[in-house]
Design a protein around this motif. Structure first.
Motif, PDB file in Angstrom:
ATOM      1  N   HIS A 171       0.838  -1.190   0.000  1.00 22.37           N
ATOM      2  CA  HIS A 171       0.000   0.000   0.000  1.00 22.37           C
ATOM      3  C   HIS A 171       0.875   1.243   0.000  1.00 22.37           C
ATOM      4  O   HIS A 171       2.087   1.177   0.239  1.00 22.37           O
ATOM      5  CB  HIS A 171      -0.979   0.004   1.187  1.00 22.37           C
ATOM      6  N   GLN A 172       0.270   2.376  -0.266  1.00 19.71           N
ATOM      7  CA  GLN A 172       0.993   3.641  -0.327  1.00 19.71           C
ATOM      8  C   GLN A 172       0.037   4.784  -0.037  1.00 19.71           C
ATOM      9  O   GLN A 172      -1.183   4.631  -0.093  1.00 19.71           O
ATOM     10  CB  GLN A 172       1.624   3.845  -1.712  1.00 19.71           C
ATOM     11  N   VAL A 173       0.616   5.939   0.304  1.00 20.60           N
ATOM     12  CA  VAL A 173      -0.133   7.189   0.401  1.00 20.60           C
ATOM     13  C   VAL A 173       0.404   8.099  -0.694  1.00 20.60           C
ATOM     14  O   VAL A 173       1.610   8.409  -0.712  1.00 20.60           O
ATOM     15  CB  VAL A 173       0.031   7.853   1.787  1.00 20.60           C
ATOM     16  N   THR A 174      -0.454   8.512  -1.617  1.00 23.81           N
ATOM     17  CA  THR A 174      -0.013   9.345  -2.735  1.00 23.81           C
ATOM     18  C   THR A 174       0.314  10.759  -2.240  1.00 23.81           C
ATOM     19  O   THR A 174      -0.169  11.194  -1.188  1.00 23.81           O
ATOM     20  CB  THR A 174      -1.088   9.402  -3.830  1.00 23.81           C
ATOM     21  N   PRO A 175       1.148  11.500  -2.974  1.00 24.18           N
ATOM     22  CA  PRO A 175       1.575  12.834  -2.520  1.00 24.18           C
ATOM     23  C   PRO A 175       0.396  13.773  -2.264  1.00 24.18           C
ATOM     24  O   PRO A 175      -0.562  13.815  -3.039  1.00 24.18           O
ATOM     25  CB  PRO A 175       2.447  13.331  -3.679  1.00 24.18           C
ATOM     26  N   VAL A 176       0.493  14.513  -1.175  1.00 23.39           N
ATOM     27  CA  VAL A 176      -0.487  15.559  -0.857  1.00 23.39           C
ATOM     28  C   VAL A 176       0.031  16.855  -1.476  1.00 23.39           C
ATOM     29  O   VAL A 176       1.034  17.418  -1.016  1.00 23.39           O
ATOM     30  CB  VAL A 176      -0.670  15.701   0.666  1.00 23.39           C
ATOM     31  N   THR A 177      -0.634  17.309  -2.512  1.00 19.39           N
ATOM     32  CA  THR A 177      -0.143  18.454  -3.280  1.00 19.39           C
ATOM     33  C   THR A 177      -0.652  19.792  -2.763  1.00 19.39           C
ATOM     34  O   THR A 177      -0.097  20.839  -3.103  1.00 19.39           O
ATOM     35  CB  THR A 177      -0.519  18.293  -4.759  1.00 19.39           C
ATOM     36  N   SER A 178      -1.717  19.772  -1.947  1.00 18.03           N
ATOM     37  CA  SER A 178      -2.183  20.990  -1.288  1.00 18.03           C
ATOM     38  C   SER A 178      -2.980  20.604  -0.055  1.00 18.03           C
ATOM     39  O   SER A 178      -3.559  19.516   0.009  1.00 18.03           O
ATOM     40  CB  SER A 178      -3.037  21.845  -2.234  1.00 18.03           C
ATOM     41  N   GLY A 179      -2.996  21.497   0.936  1.00 14.85           N
ATOM     42  CA  GLY A 179      -3.696  21.202   2.171  1.00 14.85           C
ATOM     43  C   GLY A 179      -2.914  20.245   3.053  1.00 14.85           C
ATOM     44  O   GLY A 179      -1.718  20.004   2.855  1.00 14.85           O
ATOM     45  N   GLN A 180      -3.612  19.676   4.024  1.00 17.21           N
ATOM     46  CA  GLN A 180      -2.986  18.753   4.977  1.00 17.21           C
ATOM     47  C   GLN A 180      -3.877  17.536   5.192  1.00 17.21           C
ATOM     48  O   GLN A 180      -5.080  17.666   5.418  1.00 17.21           O
ATOM     49  CB  GLN A 180      -2.749  19.446   6.320  1.00 17.21           C
ATOM     50  N   ARG A 181      -3.269  16.366   5.137  1.00 19.05           N
ATOM     51  CA  ARG A 181      -3.961  15.100   5.407  1.00 19.05           C
ATOM     52  C   ARG A 181      -3.532  14.624   6.797  1.00 19.05           C
ATOM     53  O   ARG A 181      -2.388  14.269   7.025  1.00 19.05           O
ATOM     54  CB  ARG A 181      -3.586  14.054   4.359  1.00 19.05           C
ATOM     55  N   LEU A 182      -4.467  14.643   7.725  1.00 17.08           N
ATOM     56  CA  LEU A 182      -4.201  14.242   9.102  1.00 17.08           C
ATOM     57  C   LEU A 182      -4.946  12.936   9.386  1.00 17.08           C
ATOM     58  O   LEU A 182      -6.142  12.818   9.107  1.00 17.08           O
ATOM     59  CB  LEU A 182      -4.677  15.335  10.058  1.00 17.08           C
ATOM     60  N   CYS A 183      -4.225  11.958   9.919  1.00 12.64           N
ATOM     61  CA  CYS A 183      -4.804  10.638  10.175  1.00 12.64           C
ATOM     62  C   CYS A 183      -4.231  10.045  11.450  1.00 12.64           C
ATOM     63  O   CYS A 183      -3.218  10.515  11.978  1.00 12.64           O
ATOM     64  CB  CYS A 183      -4.507   9.668   9.026  1.00 12.64           C
ATOM     65  N   ALA A 184      -4.887   8.992  11.931  1.00 10.15           N
ATOM     66  CA  ALA A 184      -4.320   8.114  12.954  1.00 10.15           C
ATOM     67  C   ALA A 184      -4.192   6.739  12.329  1.00 10.15           C
ATOM     68  O   ALA A 184      -5.079   6.302  11.583  1.00 10.15           O
ATOM     69  CB  ALA A 184      -5.207   8.068  14.189  1.00 10.15           C
ATOM     70  N   ILE A 185      -3.098   6.061  12.591  1.00  8.47           N
ATOM     71  CA  ILE A 185      -2.892   4.725  12.051  1.00  8.47           C
ATOM     72  C   ILE A 185      -2.615   3.762  13.197  1.00  8.47           C
ATOM     73  O   ILE A 185      -2.093   4.158  14.247  1.00  8.47           O
ATOM     74  CB  ILE A 185      -1.741   4.687  11.019  1.00  8.47           C
ATOM     75  N   LEU A 186      -2.969   2.508  12.998  1.00 12.10           N
ATOM     76  CA  LEU A 186      -2.725   1.500  14.024  1.00 12.10           C
ATOM     77  C   LEU A 186      -2.623   0.134  13.373  1.00 12.10           C
ATOM     78  O   LEU A 186      -3.024  -0.060  12.221  1.00 12.10           O
ATOM     79  CB  LEU A 186      -3.829   1.520  15.080  1.00 12.10           C
ATOM     80  N   TRP A 187      -2.068  -0.812  14.150  1.00 14.45           N
ATOM     81  CA  TRP A 187      -1.908  -2.180  13.694  1.00 14.45           C
ATOM     82  C   TRP A 187      -2.415  -3.105  14.790  1.00 14.45           C
ATOM     83  O   TRP A 187      -2.387  -2.749  15.976  1.00 14.45           O
ATOM     84  CB  TRP A 187      -0.438  -2.487  13.404  1.00 14.45           C
ATOM     85  N   LEU A 188      -2.863  -4.281  14.403  1.00 12.96           N
ATOM     86  CA  LEU A 188      -3.378  -5.185  15.429  1.00 12.96           C
ATOM     87  C   LEU A 188      -3.094  -6.638  15.071  1.00 12.96           C
ATOM     88  O   LEU A 188      -2.931  -7.003  13.901  1.00 12.96           O
ATOM     89  CB  LEU A 188      -4.878  -4.972  15.646  1.00 12.96           C
ATOM     90  N   GLN A 189      -3.023  -7.419  16.124  1.00 10.31           N
ATOM     91  CA  GLN A 189      -2.927  -8.874  16.003  1.00 10.31           C
ATOM     92  C   GLN A 189      -4.299  -9.443  16.318  1.00 10.31           C
ATOM     93  O   GLN A 189      -4.872  -9.171  17.366  1.00 10.31           O
ATOM     94  CB  GLN A 189      -1.891  -9.430  16.971  1.00 10.31           C
ATOM     95  N   SER A 190      -4.819 -10.227  15.390  1.00 13.99           N
ATOM     96  CA  SER A 190      -6.145 -10.816  15.580  1.00 13.99           C
ATOM     97  C   SER A 190      -6.033 -12.153  16.300  1.00 13.99           C
ATOM     98  O   SER A 190      -5.039 -12.871  16.167  1.00 13.99           O
ATOM     99  CB  SER A 190      -6.824 -11.023  14.228  1.00 13.99           C
ATOM    100  N   ALA A 191      -7.069 -12.491  17.062  1.00 17.80           N
ATOM    101  CA  ALA A 191      -7.125 -13.810  17.686  1.00 17.80           C
ATOM    102  C   ALA A 191      -7.231 -14.901  16.635  1.00 17.80           C
ATOM    103  O   ALA A 191      -6.847 -16.048  16.881  1.00 17.80           O
ATOM    104  CB  ALA A 191      -8.309 -13.891  18.651  1.00 17.80           C
ATOM    105  N   VAL A 192      -7.744 -14.541  15.448  1.00 25.57           N
ATOM    106  CA  VAL A 192      -7.837 -15.477  14.328  1.00 25.57           C
ATOM    107  C   VAL A 192      -6.864 -15.001  13.253  1.00 25.57           C
ATOM    108  O   VAL A 192      -7.116 -14.024  12.551  1.00 25.57           O
ATOM    109  CB  VAL A 192      -9.270 -15.558  13.772  1.00 25.57           C
ATOM    110  N   ALA A 193      -5.755 -15.700  13.121  1.00 24.99           N
ATOM    111  CA  ALA A 193      -4.674 -15.243  12.246  1.00 24.99           C
ATOM    112  C   ALA A 193      -5.009 -15.371  10.764  1.00 24.99           C
ATOM    113  O   ALA A 193      -4.606 -14.540   9.960  1.00 24.99           O
ATOM    114  CB  ALA A 193      -3.396 -16.021  12.553  1.00 24.99           C
ATOM    115  N   ASP A 194      -5.748 -16.409  10.403  1.00 23.64           N
ATOM    116  CA  ASP A 194      -6.032 -16.675   8.994  1.00 23.64           C
ATOM    117  C   ASP A 194      -7.067 -15.681   8.463  1.00 23.64           C
ATOM    118  O   ASP A 194      -8.180 -15.568   8.996  1.00 23.64           O
ATOM    119  CB  ASP A 194      -6.544 -18.108   8.832  1.00 23.64           C
TER     120      ASP A 194
END
Length: 227
Positions: free
Chosen positions: A159-182
């Motif tokens: 995955h990727q985030v394409t260039p922000v050419t104007s303004g501001q892109r504000l986000c929160a990101i997170l990762w998780l481990q699932s109890a069901v891996a598959d």
């Protein structure tokens, strides 16, 4: 499986988060990039030791735990605390895959990244570019959601985030481990749970057909969960 959860945060909650992030300690995102990622990552993020960032991160964690669709889709066993980032002035994050194992020795946290999530905090009309592009089995899909919405997707995907050419892109990101891996098993459980929820709204609380489906659901979780 790519899942969008709308209105995770309301407009007032988003506005409050954005205002409080003005007082956070922002650093160059390259400080947390891997060896190859440094060459393709250009953004800012809140220092993980920043008290403001930690407080806002805990707010998001509580909200996720209170959101049935997130719980159903993720079956989260461990969650890496949300990280806030900003893209502006051409900021971008080239094609990459998230680390399979994530370790935070200071917090005693180690997780296998099964799912990644992005919570959008900027109105999509307030910036140009900045799409989250996720490569899937049937091609790449661009995601640019309303402020307060979240997308959940496999950490194994490019995955990727394409260039922000104007303004501001504000986000929160997170990762998780699932109890069901598959991922396939997790997708089946999600579909089954959503069907149970839909049927339950039109049936009596002691409907035997719904009870049987719930029985099947929990026994499948019991079979597939790794806890």
């Amino acid at each position: 499986m790519l899942i969008v959860i709308e209105n995770l945060l309301g407009p007032d909650e988003v506005a409050d988060l954005r205002a409080r992030l003005n007082d956070a300690r922002w650093i160059d995102g390259n400080q947390t990039a891997g060896t190859r990622s440094i060459a393709v990552k250009q953004n800012l993020q809140v220092d993980r030791e920043c008290p403001v960032g930690r407080e806002l991160s805990n707010i998001l964690l509580r909200r996720l735990g209170e959101t049935p669709r997130f719980v159903s889709a993720s079956l989260a066993e461990k969650i890496w605390p949300p990280v806030f980032n900003a893209y502006q002035d051409g900021g971008h994050y080239g094609t990459h895959v998230d680390s399979a194992l994530m370790r935070d020795n200071a917090r005693g946290l180690t997780l296998r990244s099964d799912l990644s999530a992005t919570i959008f905090l900027s109105d999509p009309d307030s910036y140009e570019g900045g799409e989250l592009v996720i490569e899937q089995e049937y091609g790449a899909q661009g995601v640019k959601l309303a402020a307060g919405d979240m997308v959940l997707y496999p950490s194994s995907s490019l995955h990727q985030v394409t260039p922000v050419t104007s303004g501001q892109r504000l986000c929160a990101i997170l990762w998780l481990q699932s109890a069901v891996a598959d991922a396939a098993e997790r997708a089946l459980l999600y579909d089954l749970d959503q069907s149970i929820q839909a049927l339950s709204s039109d049936r009596a609380v002691d409907d035997p057909d719904v009870d049987r489906l719930i029985h099947v659901y929990h026994n499948l979780v019991r079979r597939w969960a790794q806890v």
